[in-house]
Design a protein around this motif. Structure first.
Motif, PDB file in Angstrom:
ATOM      1  N   MET A  28      -4.309  -7.159 -14.987  1.00 31.41           N
ATOM      2  CA  MET A  28      -3.703  -6.399 -13.463  1.00 31.41           C
ATOM      3  C   MET A  28      -4.917  -5.666 -13.043  1.00 31.41           C
ATOM      4  N   PHE A  29      -4.912  -5.808 -11.625  1.00 33.00           N
ATOM      5  CA  PHE A  29      -5.935  -4.855 -10.852  1.00 33.00           C
ATOM      6  C   PHE A  29      -5.350  -3.989  -9.670  1.00 33.00           C
ATOM      7  N   ALA A  30      -6.077  -3.243  -9.129  1.00 31.88           N
ATOM      8  CA  ALA A  30      -5.346  -2.138  -8.316  1.00 31.88           C
ATOM      9  C   ALA A  30      -6.067  -2.570  -6.927  1.00 31.88           C
ATOM     10  N   LYS A  31      -5.370  -2.760  -5.888  1.00 32.78           N
ATOM     11  CA  LYS A  31      -5.857  -2.950  -4.559  1.00 32.78           C
ATOM     12  C   LYS A  31      -4.975  -1.957  -3.575  1.00 32.78           C
ATOM     13  N   ASN A  32      -5.442  -1.289  -2.842  1.00 29.18           N
ATOM     14  CA  ASN A  32      -4.824  -0.252  -2.238  1.00 29.18           C
ATOM     15  C   ASN A  32      -3.845   0.529  -2.675  1.00 29.18           C
ATOM     16  N   GLY A  33      -3.945   0.753  -4.067  1.00 28.89           N
ATOM     17  CA  GLY A  33      -2.976   1.506  -4.780  1.00 28.89           C
ATOM     18  C   GLY A  33      -2.128   0.859  -5.335  1.00 28.89           C
ATOM     19  N   ILE A  34      -1.996  -0.528  -4.868  1.00 27.17           N
ATOM     20  CA  ILE A  34      -0.695  -1.351  -5.485  1.00 27.17           C
ATOM     21  C   ILE A  34      -1.357  -2.299  -6.610  1.00 27.17           C
ATOM     22  N   PHE A  35      -0.559  -2.563  -7.629  1.00 20.66           N
ATOM     23  CA  PHE A  35      -0.937  -3.115  -8.928  1.00 20.66           C
ATOM     24  C   PHE A  35      -0.668  -4.764  -8.584  1.00 20.66           C
ATOM     25  N   GLU A  36      -1.452  -5.684  -8.600  1.00 25.64           N
ATOM     26  CA  GLU A  36      -0.843  -6.986  -8.581  1.00 25.64           C
ATOM     27  C   GLU A  36      -1.310  -7.583 -10.203  1.00 25.64           C
ATOM     28  N   THR A  37      -0.378  -8.562 -10.565  1.00 23.92           N
ATOM     29  CA  THR A  37      -0.449  -9.339 -11.926  1.00 23.92           C
ATOM     30  C   THR A  37      -1.278 -10.379 -11.520  1.00 23.92           C
ATOM     31  N   MET A  38      -2.259 -10.759 -12.167  1.00 26.57           N
ATOM     32  CA  MET A  38      -3.009 -12.024 -12.466  1.00 26.57           C
ATOM     33  C   MET A  38      -2.361 -12.961 -13.289  1.00 26.57           C
ATOM     34  N   ASN A  39      -1.623 -13.617 -12.636  1.00 25.25           N
ATOM     35  CA  ASN A  39      -0.874 -14.753 -13.707  1.00 25.25           C
ATOM     36  C   ASN A  39      -1.844 -15.906 -13.905  1.00 25.25           C
ATOM     37  N   GLU A  40      -1.454 -16.885 -14.969  1.00 23.68           N
ATOM     38  CA  GLU A  40      -2.176 -17.890 -15.254  1.00 23.68           C
ATOM     39  C   GLU A  40      -2.598 -18.718 -14.133  1.00 23.68           C
ATOM     40  N   LEU A  41      -3.645 -19.258 -13.987  1.00 22.70           N
ATOM     41  CA  LEU A  41      -4.080 -20.016 -13.063  1.00 22.70           C
ATOM     42  C   LEU A  41      -3.794 -19.193 -11.479  1.00 22.70           C
ATOM     43  N   ASP A  42      -4.261 -17.930 -11.682  1.00 24.22           N
ATOM     44  CA  ASP A  42      -4.037 -17.188 -10.344  1.00 24.22           C
ATOM     45  C   ASP A  42      -5.049 -17.693  -9.235  1.00 24.22           C
ATOM     46  N   VAL A  43      -6.103 -18.116  -9.733  1.00 22.07           N
ATOM     47  CA  VAL A  43      -7.276 -18.546  -8.760  1.00 22.07           C
ATOM     48  C   VAL A  43      -7.830 -20.104  -9.138  1.00 22.07           C
ATOM     49  N   SER A  44      -7.866 -20.710  -8.048  1.00 22.65           N
ATOM     50  CA  SER A  44      -8.293 -22.073  -8.149  1.00 22.65           C
ATOM     51  C   SER A  44      -9.790 -22.003  -7.405  1.00 22.65           C
ATOM     52  N   VAL A  45     -10.687 -22.482  -8.000  1.00 21.75           N
ATOM     53  CA  VAL A  45     -12.064 -22.624  -7.538  1.00 21.75           C
ATOM     54  C   VAL A  45     -12.247 -24.012  -7.171  1.00 21.75           C
ATOM     55  N   ILE A  46     -12.423 -24.430  -5.719  1.00 20.80           N
ATOM     56  CA  ILE A  46     -12.575 -25.786  -5.380  1.00 20.80           C
ATOM     57  C   ILE A  46     -14.168 -25.763  -4.970  1.00 20.80           C
ATOM     58  N   ILE A  47     -14.778 -26.806  -5.727  1.00 25.91           N
ATOM     59  CA  ILE A  47     -16.138 -27.364  -5.456  1.00 25.91           C
ATOM     60  C   ILE A  47     -16.434 -28.348  -5.103  1.00 25.91           C
ATOM     61  N   SER A  48     -17.127 -28.545  -3.902  1.00 29.07           N
ATOM     62  CA  SER A  48     -17.404 -29.931  -3.373  1.00 29.07           C
ATOM     63  C   SER A  48     -18.657 -30.634  -3.957  1.00 29.07           C
ATOM     64  N   THR A  49     -18.717 -31.693  -3.890  1.00 25.54           N
ATOM     65  CA  THR A  49     -19.703 -32.487  -4.721  1.00 25.54           C
ATOM     66  C   THR A  49     -19.831 -34.113  -4.120  1.00 25.54           C
ATOM     67  N   TYR A  50     -21.005 -34.526  -4.442  1.00 26.21           N
ATOM     68  CA  TYR A  50     -21.416 -35.996  -3.988  1.00 26.21           C
ATOM     69  C   TYR A  50     -22.638 -36.356  -4.914  1.00 26.21           C
ATOM     70  N   ASN A  51     -22.539 -37.101  -5.699  1.00 25.16           N
ATOM     71  CA  ASN A  51     -23.672 -37.761  -6.493  1.00 25.16           C
ATOM     72  C   ASN A  51     -24.611 -36.963  -6.921  1.00 25.16           C
TER      73      ASN A  51
END
Length: 285
Positions: free
Chosen positions: A1-24
């Motif tokens: 969990m982490f606090a933002k503006n006094g409110i705790f948000e739960t970080m669930n599994e796969l809470d974040v997706s990192v999108i990486i662009s690539t070409y050859n």
């Protein structure tokens, strides 16, 4: 969990997706994937938005899947020229996280890169980061061990291998109050930068993703301009979310691409467009 503006948000599994662009660019992509295996945040997935790379990239990804601690999706389409916006939209649709971080397959992320994005995320905002450009000789020099030990982010290590003095070196060295002040007072405008930007998935989907008419030249920033039109603000994390940009040629850059993209961006600004008709969904215009 982490606090933002006094409110705790739960970080669930796969809470974040990192999108990486690539070409050859499998050698550069491998270094980037190594860097995400060093992140202090661990509940994320990586989605590789592949704009038509050959089998070398596919082989690398298959190998890396068994070597890293995070799941990898490989989203690929046939090579039909520079179609980064199209493959980014496909990757966005495939994402499972509620928060999306976009970067490029030539940007090595420091171990706290995702932590900075997660700690600074806030409803009603997107985050705008930058990159630290490396010359080709240092780009080629960086090894897996250099990334694992994080010495490639050490300014003394970089200087030892030929990095020249520059004010931009503050991106590597700034900490604490200095880092905060540089983020606050940098003359660089906070924009949506494809190599280092993040936002809530709901906001990206509401904007209909990237405008698929656009090719190289401001195609990332145009998405940010639509987010601004929709009332989303930007936070500057230029001196906090650090990634090293590996050098490469840009043979795909053509003046006509830049001119076309400028015209689209001018319309976005003038007409206060918030949702492109040429994005994830193809809308009647």
């Amino acid at each position: 969990m982490f606090a933002k503006n006094g409110i705790f948000e739960t970080m669930n599994e796969l809470d974040v997706s990192v999108i990486i662009s690539t070409y050859n660019s499998p050698l550069w992509l491998q270094k980037v994937l190594w860097s995400f295996d060093q992140q202090t945040v661990t509940n994320f997935e990586v989605i590789i938005a592949d704009d038509g790379s050959n089998e070398d990239t596919k082989t690398l990804i298959e190998t890396m899947r068994s070597q890293v601690s995070y799941p990898i999706q490989h989203i690929w389409h046939e090579d039909k020229g520079f179609q980064k916006t199209i493959i980014l939209n496909k990757a966005t649709v495939a994402s499972q996280g509620s928060y999306l971080v976009y970067t490029d397959g030539d940007c090595i992320a420091r171990a706290d890169f995702l932590q900075v994005h997660v700690d600074n995320r806030e409803r009603g905002y997107f985050l705008s980061g930058g990159y630290f450009k490396l010359p080709m000789d240092i780009s080629e020099l960086i090894s897996e061990a250099d990334i694992k030990t994080q010495r490639c982010f050490d300014i003394n290590w970089l200087k030892k291998h030929g990095l020249k003095p520059s004010f931009k070196n503050n991106k590597i060295t700034a900490k604490g109050l200095k880092q905060t002040l540089l983020n606050l007072f940098t003359p660089t405008t906070a924009t949506w930068n494809g190599h280092n930007a993040s936002g809530y998935r709901t906001d990206i989907i509401a904007a209909n993703g990237y405008d698929e008419r656009m090719q190289y030249g401001g195609e990332d920033r145009e998405l940010g301009e639509r987010l601004f039109n929709a009332g989303i603000k930007a936070k500057q994390i230029r001196y906090s979310a650090i990634c090293l940009h590996l050098d490469h040629a840009r043979g795909y850059v053509k003046p006509e691409m830049m001119e076309k993209n400028k015209a689209i961006r001018d319309t976005t600004k003038a007409k206060k467009v918030t949702k492109t008709p040429y994005g994830i969904e193809k809308l009647d215009v």
